[in-house]
Each structure stands twice: as C-alpha cells, then as structure tokens.
Design a protein around this motif. Sequence first.
Motif, PDB file in Angstrom:
ATOM      1  N   ALA A  59       0.781  -1.126  -0.123  1.00 24.97           N
ATOM      2  CA  ALA A  59      -0.128  -0.009   0.029  1.00 24.97           C
ATOM      3  C   ALA A  59       0.707   1.291  -0.061  1.00 24.97           C
ATOM      4  O   ALA A  59       0.429   2.193  -0.679  1.00 24.97           O
ATOM      5  CB  ALA A  59      -0.980  -0.129   1.117  1.00 24.97           C
ATOM      6  N   GLU A  60       1.967   1.146   0.749  1.00 25.58           N
ATOM      7  CA  GLU A  60       2.845   2.526   0.867  1.00 25.58           C
ATOM      8  C   GLU A  60       3.741   2.546  -0.730  1.00 25.58           C
ATOM      9  O   GLU A  60       3.576   3.804  -0.922  1.00 25.58           O
ATOM     10  CB  GLU A  60       3.994   2.167   1.722  1.00 25.58           C
ATOM     11  CG  GLU A  60       5.006   3.108   2.092  1.00 25.58           C
ATOM     12  CD  GLU A  60       4.267   4.660   2.321  1.00 25.58           C
ATOM     13  OE1 GLU A  60       4.914   5.733   1.993  1.00 25.58           O
ATOM     14  OE2 GLU A  60       3.077   4.748   2.994  1.00 25.58           O
ATOM     15  N   ILE A  61       3.882   1.445  -1.256  1.00 30.47           N
ATOM     16  CA  ILE A  61       4.349   1.727  -2.737  1.00 30.47           C
ATOM     17  C   ILE A  61       3.453   2.281  -3.677  1.00 30.47           C
ATOM     18  O   ILE A  61       3.784   3.386  -4.559  1.00 30.47           O
ATOM     19  CB  ILE A  61       4.953   0.199  -2.959  1.00 30.47           C
ATOM     20  CG1 ILE A  61       6.099  -0.039  -2.085  1.00 30.47           C
ATOM     21  CG2 ILE A  61       5.213   0.387  -4.788  1.00 30.47           C
ATOM     22  CD1 ILE A  61       6.590  -1.633  -2.604  1.00 30.47           C
ATOM     23  N   THR A  62       2.262   1.733  -3.456  1.00 29.49           N
ATOM     24  CA  THR A  62       0.995   2.211  -4.375  1.00 29.49           C
ATOM     25  C   THR A  62       0.900   3.989  -4.066  1.00 29.49           C
ATOM     26  O   THR A  62       0.785   4.633  -5.213  1.00 29.49           O
ATOM     27  CB  THR A  62      -0.179   1.526  -4.053  1.00 29.49           C
ATOM     28  OG1 THR A  62      -0.250   0.148  -4.201  1.00 29.49           O
ATOM     29  CG2 THR A  62      -1.364   2.339  -4.810  1.00 29.49           C
ATOM     30  N   ASN A  63       1.131   4.161  -2.819  1.00 29.26           N
ATOM     31  CA  ASN A  63       0.909   5.733  -2.406  1.00 29.26           C
ATOM     32  C   ASN A  63       1.877   6.404  -3.181  1.00 29.26           C
ATOM     33  O   ASN A  63       1.737   7.409  -3.909  1.00 29.26           O
ATOM     34  CB  ASN A  63       0.675   5.933  -1.197  1.00 29.26           C
ATOM     35  CG  ASN A  63      -0.497   5.378  -0.531  1.00 29.26           C
ATOM     36  OD1 ASN A  63      -1.507   5.163  -1.135  1.00 29.26           O
ATOM     37  ND2 ASN A  63      -0.590   5.136   0.829  1.00 29.26           N
ATOM     38  N   ARG A  64       3.068   5.937  -2.920  1.00 27.00           N
ATOM     39  CA  ARG A  64       4.447   6.743  -3.367  1.00 27.00           C
ATOM     40  C   ARG A  64       4.341   6.923  -5.112  1.00 27.00           C
ATOM     41  O   ARG A  64       4.895   7.797  -5.646  1.00 27.00           O
ATOM     42  CB  ARG A  64       5.507   6.141  -2.928  1.00 27.00           C
ATOM     43  CG  ARG A  64       5.984   6.077  -1.476  1.00 27.00           C
ATOM     44  CD  ARG A  64       7.051   5.536  -1.011  1.00 27.00           C
ATOM     45  NE  ARG A  64       7.311   5.470   0.337  1.00 27.00           N
ATOM     46  CZ  ARG A  64       8.386   5.388   1.044  1.00 27.00           C
ATOM     47  NH1 ARG A  64       9.520   4.941   0.375  1.00 27.00           N
ATOM     48  NH2 ARG A  64       8.423   5.462   2.416  1.00 27.00           N
ATOM     49  N   VAL A  65       3.916   5.704  -5.663  1.00 29.62           N
ATOM     50  CA  VAL A  65       4.052   5.639  -7.164  1.00 29.62           C
ATOM     51  C   VAL A  65       2.855   6.587  -7.743  1.00 29.62           C
ATOM     52  O   VAL A  65       2.909   7.320  -8.668  1.00 29.62           O
ATOM     53  CB  VAL A  65       3.847   4.274  -7.773  1.00 29.62           C
ATOM     54  CG1 VAL A  65       3.748   4.199  -9.093  1.00 29.62           C
ATOM     55  CG2 VAL A  65       5.296   3.413  -7.268  1.00 29.62           C
ATOM     56  N   THR A  66       1.734   6.553  -6.967  1.00 30.14           N
ATOM     57  CA  THR A  66       0.556   7.409  -7.463  1.00 30.14           C
ATOM     58  C   THR A  66       0.958   8.903  -7.421  1.00 30.14           C
ATOM     59  O   THR A  66       0.665   9.618  -8.326  1.00 30.14           O
ATOM     60  CB  THR A  66      -0.676   6.876  -6.649  1.00 30.14           C
ATOM     61  OG1 THR A  66      -1.137   5.598  -6.890  1.00 30.14           O
ATOM     62  CG2 THR A  66      -1.833   7.795  -7.040  1.00 30.14           C
ATOM     63  N   GLU A  67       1.336   9.269  -6.236  1.00 31.06           N
ATOM     64  CA  GLU A  67       1.703  10.806  -6.040  1.00 31.06           C
ATOM     65  C   GLU A  67       2.835  11.214  -6.955  1.00 31.06           C
ATOM     66  O   GLU A  67       2.565  12.410  -7.543  1.00 31.06           O
ATOM     67  CB  GLU A  67       2.226  10.649  -4.618  1.00 31.06           C
ATOM     68  CG  GLU A  67       2.427  12.180  -4.200  1.00 31.06           C
ATOM     69  CD  GLU A  67       3.040  12.386  -2.807  1.00 31.06           C
ATOM     70  OE1 GLU A  67       3.352  13.589  -2.238  1.00 31.06           O
ATOM     71  OE2 GLU A  67       3.126  11.442  -2.015  1.00 31.06           O
ATOM     72  N   ALA A  68       3.838  10.206  -7.290  1.00 30.51           N
ATOM     73  CA  ALA A  68       4.782  10.908  -8.186  1.00 30.51           C
ATOM     74  C   ALA A  68       4.193  11.054  -9.565  1.00 30.51           C
ATOM     75  O   ALA A  68       4.462  11.788 -10.385  1.00 30.51           O
ATOM     76  CB  ALA A  68       6.180  10.015  -8.288  1.00 30.51           C
ATOM     77  N   ALA A  69       3.348  10.107 -10.059  1.00 31.12           N
ATOM     78  CA  ALA A  69       2.995   9.760 -11.244  1.00 31.12           C
ATOM     79  C   ALA A  69       1.911  11.042 -11.660  1.00 31.12           C
ATOM     80  O   ALA A  69       2.052  11.714 -12.702  1.00 31.12           O
ATOM     81  CB  ALA A  69       2.429   8.579 -11.766  1.00 31.12           C
ATOM     82  N   VAL A  70       1.071  11.304 -10.759  1.00 33.81           N
ATOM     83  CA  VAL A  70      -0.181  12.410 -10.929  1.00 33.81           C
ATOM     84  C   VAL A  70       0.356  13.421 -11.071  1.00 33.81           C
ATOM     85  O   VAL A  70      -0.315  14.696 -11.219  1.00 33.81           O
ATOM     86  CB  VAL A  70      -1.235  11.956 -10.127  1.00 33.81           C
ATOM     87  CG1 VAL A  70      -1.820  10.524 -10.391  1.00 33.81           C
ATOM     88  CG2 VAL A  70      -1.208  12.030  -8.712  1.00 33.81           C
ATOM     89  N   ALA A  71       1.575  13.697 -10.275  1.00 31.66           N
ATOM     90  CA  ALA A  71       2.327  15.129 -10.432  1.00 31.66           C
ATOM     91  C   ALA A  71       2.584  15.591 -11.840  1.00 31.66           C
ATOM     92  O   ALA A  71       2.705  17.043 -11.941  1.00 31.66           O
ATOM     93  CB  ALA A  71       3.433  15.385  -9.365  1.00 31.66           C
ATOM     94  N   LEU A  72       2.672  14.760 -12.890  1.00 27.32           N
ATOM     95  CA  LEU A  72       2.932  15.214 -14.069  1.00 27.32           C
ATOM     96  C   LEU A  72       1.659  15.979 -14.873  1.00 27.32           C
ATOM     97  O   LEU A  72       0.422  15.453 -14.695  1.00 27.32           O
ATOM     98  CB  LEU A  72       3.420  14.225 -14.993  1.00 27.32           C
ATOM     99  CG  LEU A  72       4.687  13.364 -14.482  1.00 27.32           C
ATOM    100  CD1 LEU A  72       5.117  12.109 -15.087  1.00 27.32           C
ATOM    101  CD2 LEU A  72       5.734  14.408 -14.684  1.00 27.32           C
ATOM    102  N   ASP A  73       2.020  16.911 -15.561  1.00 23.67           N
ATOM    103  CA  ASP A  73       0.676  17.569 -16.338  1.00 23.67           C
ATOM    104  C   ASP A  73       0.141  16.668 -17.347  1.00 23.67           C
ATOM    105  O   ASP A  73       0.678  15.644 -18.015  1.00 23.67           O
ATOM    106  CB  ASP A  73       1.695  18.545 -17.295  1.00 23.67           C
ATOM    107  CG  ASP A  73       2.108  19.724 -16.525  1.00 23.67           C
ATOM    108  OD1 ASP A  73       1.597  19.959 -15.239  1.00 23.67           O
ATOM    109  OD2 ASP A  73       2.803  20.667 -17.146  1.00 23.67           O
TER     110      ASP A  73
END
Length: 384
Positions: A59-73
């Motif tokens: 779950a922590e990996i999911t959160n970290r990957v999601t946060e980094a990816a959706v920060a892109l335009d």
Amino acid sequence: MELPVPATEADVLEALRPVQDPELHRSIVELGMVKGIAIDGPTVAVRVALTIAGCPLRAEITNRVTEAAVALDGLERADIDFTVMTDEERAAVRELIHGDPGATAGSQAAHGHAEGRAIRFADPECPTRVLLVASGKGGVGKSSVTTNLAISLAQRGKSVAVVDADVWGFSIPRMLGVEHPPAVIDGMLVPPETHGVRCISMGFFAEEDTPVIWRGPMLHKALEQFLTDVFWDDPDFLIVDLPPGTGDISISLASFLPRAEVYIVTTPQPAAQRVAQRAGFMAQKVNLTVKGVIENMSWFTGDDGQRYEIFGSGGGEELAERLEAPLLGQVPLLAELREGADGGRPIVVTDPDGEAAAAFAAIAETIDVSLAPTRRYHRELKIV
C-alpha cells in the motif's frame, strides 16, 4: 496560448526515479522494480515488481508511485499493477545493494572477521557508530532503555538500527511494536522498521514460549548472521541490546565489533550497581570503551508532585565513578514506561513531552553530540 505537452512514458519513468522502496531505501527504478508504463489519456498504468510475494508495504508503494505519477501535467490517475520478481531479479537486487554473498572476509575488511562475509561494522571506514547496551543483571530495564534510546536518536534525524542480541530474553520487536517479520531477498534479510528504527531479533525466528537452548558456537553463528546477512545499509547508529551478564554473547560481540562503545544500564540500588560494574570491567578487559552509564528507575513522582526514590539513590553516580565514565542521565520510574514496553507503545512516542521522554532525549543528544568520536569529525574536515 501554448498547450502543455502531454507526459510521455519516459517522463513517468523519470518521475518515478526518486520514489524509494520503503524497506530497501533505494529508487524503485534503480532496483528494476518498474516493469511497464502505459499512458491512456489522463490515466497512467504502472506495473511494479515486488521483491517478495505478499509484501506488507504494498500500500505504501502504491501511494508513493501514484503521488509521483499524477504530479505530471495531464495525468490525473495512476493504476498500479503488481507482479513479483524472479529469483534471478532478486539475486541482482541483493548484489546491487549488499554486495557479492560469496565474498570473503579477508577481501572486505581488516578487522572483525567472521566465518563468511566480513562484518562491515568492524571496518574502520564504516561510518556507523556501534553502541552496546549492557547490564550486570536482568530486571533493570535495559531493553526498554535500548528501545526508547533508539527512537530518540531516530527523532534527531539519525538512521538507527537495533540488534536484539539477548537471544534468551528477546523483547525488542515487541517493545518497538514491530508488526511483520524481516523480508528475505535471495538469502538477505531486510529488517522491518517502525518509529524510524530497523531491528533484527531471535524473536523473529523462535516463538516467545519456546526456549532457545543453544551452546556457544550456535549463538556465535547466529550473531554473525545478524551482522552480515542483514541489509543494514550503514546506519548512523547500530544499537546492540546485550543479554545480562558477561557470557558468550558479550565476548563474541566484543570480537566481532572492536570499534563498539559500551553503555551500562543500572538502577539506583547499590546492590544493582555492584553487579553492573562487572559488565563494565568485562568491556574494559576486552578493550572496549565504556562511554557512559544510564540510571533507570531513578525515582517515582507521586500525585503530590514529590519524588520518591523507591530503589534508593546514588547507584548510577557511584558506578560511573568506578568505571571512570559519565553518568549520562536518570530515567524515572513510570507505570506508562512499563506498559508501553509490554504493548509496543514506546513512551518517547506516546508521551513525547513527558518526564521520561525528556530524559531519553537528553541522553540521545549527549551520545550523538558530546560523545561523538572526534576522529570522525577530523576525517570529515580532512584534518587527518
């Protein structure tokens, strides 16, 4: 008006490069965990290979990957799909972060040789300070002191690891509130972490109601594996919770860790300090330095605000004088301290502004700052 350029798969890969695996503290890109990226409009699908099946930190990996990816335009959603690494991929991860498991001690370090891999903490170039927490007898709260001291050092921004070397009375995982055992990656143990502290213990490999009936050579080998087969990653501090007394384990660790600093835990009771001094004298006989004394259960503060010295007074100060080491601090006797230890709720976490937490914070500051080896600072300043 210039429209934003849509993110590409290469952009997502770069955005994921700073994302670290929560246990290995390395980039998931560097570790080869990112196995696929696909963009469909505002949604990006990322496939991540876990190092082990059933990873407790998924779950922590999911959160970290999601946060980094959706920060892109242009990206509004991330769908994370998990797979598991192959044996070959796990072997590559181990070699990347922990070295060749077949390397010999003689080729890696000049001191502290064990039977297989070198003990990294014995290497003079290793930046880790090793603290051995000892006591002359049981019942003085040594493991509770170890637990709260470790967290206090972590609260100072330090990387901290604990080896529970009390193989008969292991208690560190329970006191820290560790909820899952170490992960195993190609024979390498990855210690669980809680409150910023990683730990390894016999408690992960034996039931609490099962006696550990081992002779010296087996204990020696187990300790060697705790120091060599665990991915510690050069923490700022490695704290070793020794068993009470001056037996085989203390002697083995003295030979494994010749750079270690020794800290003695006692109570104010004169009889306790007379027993505790034996641990200090043992350390001196094997050429380890006693850096300080910690007095536990120093007093109880009643509802009337008065301090009651239930176990007497002066034991810590007298022991410090005998060992020619400073008395680093006095920790009060609190029911919450004992209850927190039993329930995995360390008092420096549950009552950070309380009397006990303040004592541990002061002791941690003294160890971190005042007792820091000057040679390390000289090396950083390139004086020596």
